[in-house]
Design a protein around this motif. Structure first.
Motif, PDB file in Angstrom:
ATOM      1  N   VAL A  28      54.529  42.504  32.634  1.00  0.00           N
ATOM      2  CA  VAL A  28      53.264  43.221  32.463  1.00  0.00           C
ATOM      3  C   VAL A  28      52.424  42.937  33.702  1.00  0.00           C
ATOM      4  CG1 VAL A  28      51.277  43.609  30.984  1.00  0.00           C
ATOM      5  CG2 VAL A  28      53.470  42.925  29.972  1.00  0.00           C
ATOM      6  N   ALA A  29      52.316  43.930  34.570  1.00  0.00           N
ATOM      7  CA  ALA A  29      51.641  43.787  35.857  1.00  0.00           C
ATOM      8  C   ALA A  29      50.177  44.185  35.680  1.00  0.00           C
ATOM      9  CB  ALA A  29      52.315  44.664  36.897  1.00  0.00           C
ATOM     10  N   VAL A  30      49.263  43.232  35.863  1.00  0.00           N
ATOM     11  CA  VAL A  30      47.852  43.455  35.524  1.00  0.00           C
ATOM     12  C   VAL A  30      46.983  43.381  36.775  1.00  0.00           C
ATOM     13  CG1 VAL A  30      45.979  42.824  33.977  1.00  0.00           C
ATOM     14  CG2 VAL A  30      48.340  42.281  33.329  1.00  0.00           C
ATOM     15  N   GLU A  31      46.042  44.313  36.883  1.00  0.00           N
ATOM     16  CA  GLU A  31      45.128  44.376  38.018  1.00  0.00           C
ATOM     17  C   GLU A  31      43.694  44.590  37.549  1.00  0.00           C
ATOM     18  OE1 GLU A  31      47.147  46.851  41.454  1.00  0.00           O
ATOM     19  OE2 GLU A  31      47.668  47.704  39.498  1.00  0.00           O
ATOM     20  N   PRO A  32      42.720  44.187  38.364  1.00  0.00           N
ATOM     21  CA  PRO A  32      41.336  44.579  38.097  1.00  0.00           C
ATOM     22  C   PRO A  32      41.180  46.084  38.318  1.00  0.00           C
ATOM     23  CG  PRO A  32      41.460  42.733  39.657  1.00  0.00           C
ATOM     24  CD  PRO A  32      42.831  43.297  39.530  1.00  0.00           C
ATOM     25  N   GLU A  33      40.274  46.692  37.585  1.00  0.00           N
ATOM     26  CA  GLU A  33      40.027  48.116  37.776  1.00  0.00           C
ATOM     27  C   GLU A  33      39.637  48.425  39.219  1.00  0.00           C
ATOM     28  OE1 GLU A  33      37.042  49.027  34.910  1.00  0.00           O
ATOM     29  OE2 GLU A  33      38.449  49.132  33.227  1.00  0.00           O
ATOM     30  N   GLY A  34      38.924  47.508  39.859  1.00  0.00           N
ATOM     31  CA  GLY A  34      38.468  47.741  41.224  1.00  0.00           C
ATOM     32  C   GLY A  34      39.470  47.380  42.301  1.00  0.00           C
ATOM     33  N   CYS A  35      40.616  46.835  41.934  1.00  0.00           N
ATOM     34  CA  CYS A  35      41.699  46.502  42.890  1.00  0.00           C
ATOM     35  C   CYS A  35      43.015  46.858  42.212  1.00  0.00           C
ATOM     36  CB  CYS A  35      41.704  45.022  43.246  1.00  0.00           C
ATOM     37  SG  CYS A  35      40.280  44.422  44.149  1.00  0.00           S
TER      38      CYS A  35
END
Length: 299
Positions: free
Chosen positions: A190-197
């Motif tokens: 599960v690859a998770v990122e901030p909405e802004g990055c």
């Protein structure tokens, strides 16, 4: 469930084992749900980056000097790997690098050079320095040898907790997430990122790496403007899902890790925990990878 890891990750684990910590797992129950935390923020250098840097320097011909660009954690990892191997290192960082990370790079014995306000500008300056005879540029994430080194953290997870069926991991340029996908024996990544990055999330939507904005509390660690071609090829596979979380969720997750477990991590490391808290990480026994702790903050 199989626990087989790909040969490149296995070879990387053999190379770097004398120099890295086999970081612990913490099993917990949060909000009535089981969870495994991989405490990679306890790694030497305070993040997973040492793994890939060491593998890159040990896998090829020994260079005369080491050069890289970094927003912080990769630079600390490369500086430390170079010191372990007795090599001089130059780390180029943007002027916006957090002072705590700059301090740790210099404490590891590397020469610190500031160039530009964004990672891309620092990388351009570093590549120029790497043209010197005998110099080796160590990629932050867009290198299969670096990716294999990062994958050793997933190999540890599946060896220590074979019942884990998914691993949530933060994404910057994609090297760690790709390594997890390669080293997890087919488990869901599960690859998770901030909405802004969210360069991976946008690349998957576009079908190819694209430029993305960088604006997040976690930007110093996850602020790649474009996912690497090498990681993207891995992360486009069927055993990977992409998720994004908001800024308030990241800060709340970081603070909860401290309040509930006394785990002091940087915002980037809290990103996958934020996704888990929001119910975005499937699995009966999910693992959240806490990737780093190189931030100066007080709860």
């Amino acid at each position: 469930m199989t626990t087989t890891v790909v040969p490149d990750v296995t070879a990387a684990a053999d190379r770097i084992r004398p120099h890295v910590r086999h970081t612990p797992l913490l099993r917990a129950e949060v909000d009535g749900r089981p969870l495994v935390l991989k405490l990679e923020h306890l790694q030497r250098t305070g993040s997973f980056k040492l793994r890939g840097a060491l593998n890159a320097l040990l896998a090829g011909e020994r260079p005369g000097q080491v050069v890289t660009a970094s927003g912080g954690n990769h630079g600390i990892g490369v500086a430390t790997a170079a010191a372990i191997l007795g090599l001089p290192a130059t780390i180029v960082v943007p002027e916006t690098v957090p002072e705590g990370k700059a301090r740790r790079i210099e404490a590891a014995g590397a020469r610190l050079v500031r160039a530009g306000t964004r990672y891309a500008e620092a990388a351009a300056a570093a590549h120029e320095l790497a043209e010197a005879p005998g110099a080796r540029y160590v990629e932050a994430y867009n290198d299969p040898v670096v990716v294999a080194g990062q994958g050793t953290v997933a190999a540890e997870i599946v060896a220590d907790a074979p019942d884990v069926d998914s691993i949530a991991v933060a994404v910057g340029g994609g090297g760690l997430a790709a390594g997890v996908a390669l080293g997890s024996g087919g488990r869901l990544t599960v690859a998770v990122e901030p909405e802004g990055c969210s360069c991976l999330h946008q690349a998957l939507a576009a079908g190819r790496p694209v430029d993305a904005r960088v604006d997040s509390v976690a930007a110093s660690a996850l602020g790649a403007t474009r996912v690497g071609e090498v990681p993207f090829a891995v992360l486009s596979g069927p055993s990977v899902v992409s998720r994004v979380v908001g800024e308030d969720e990241i800060v709340a997750a970081r603070d909860r890790l401290w309040d509930e477990f006394r785990l002091a991590v940087e915002p980037a490391a809290a990103v996958p925990f934020a996704a888990w808290l929001a119910g975005q990480v499937p699995g009966e026994v999910p693992c959240v990878l806490l990737c780093g702790a190189n931030a100066d903050w007080t709860p």
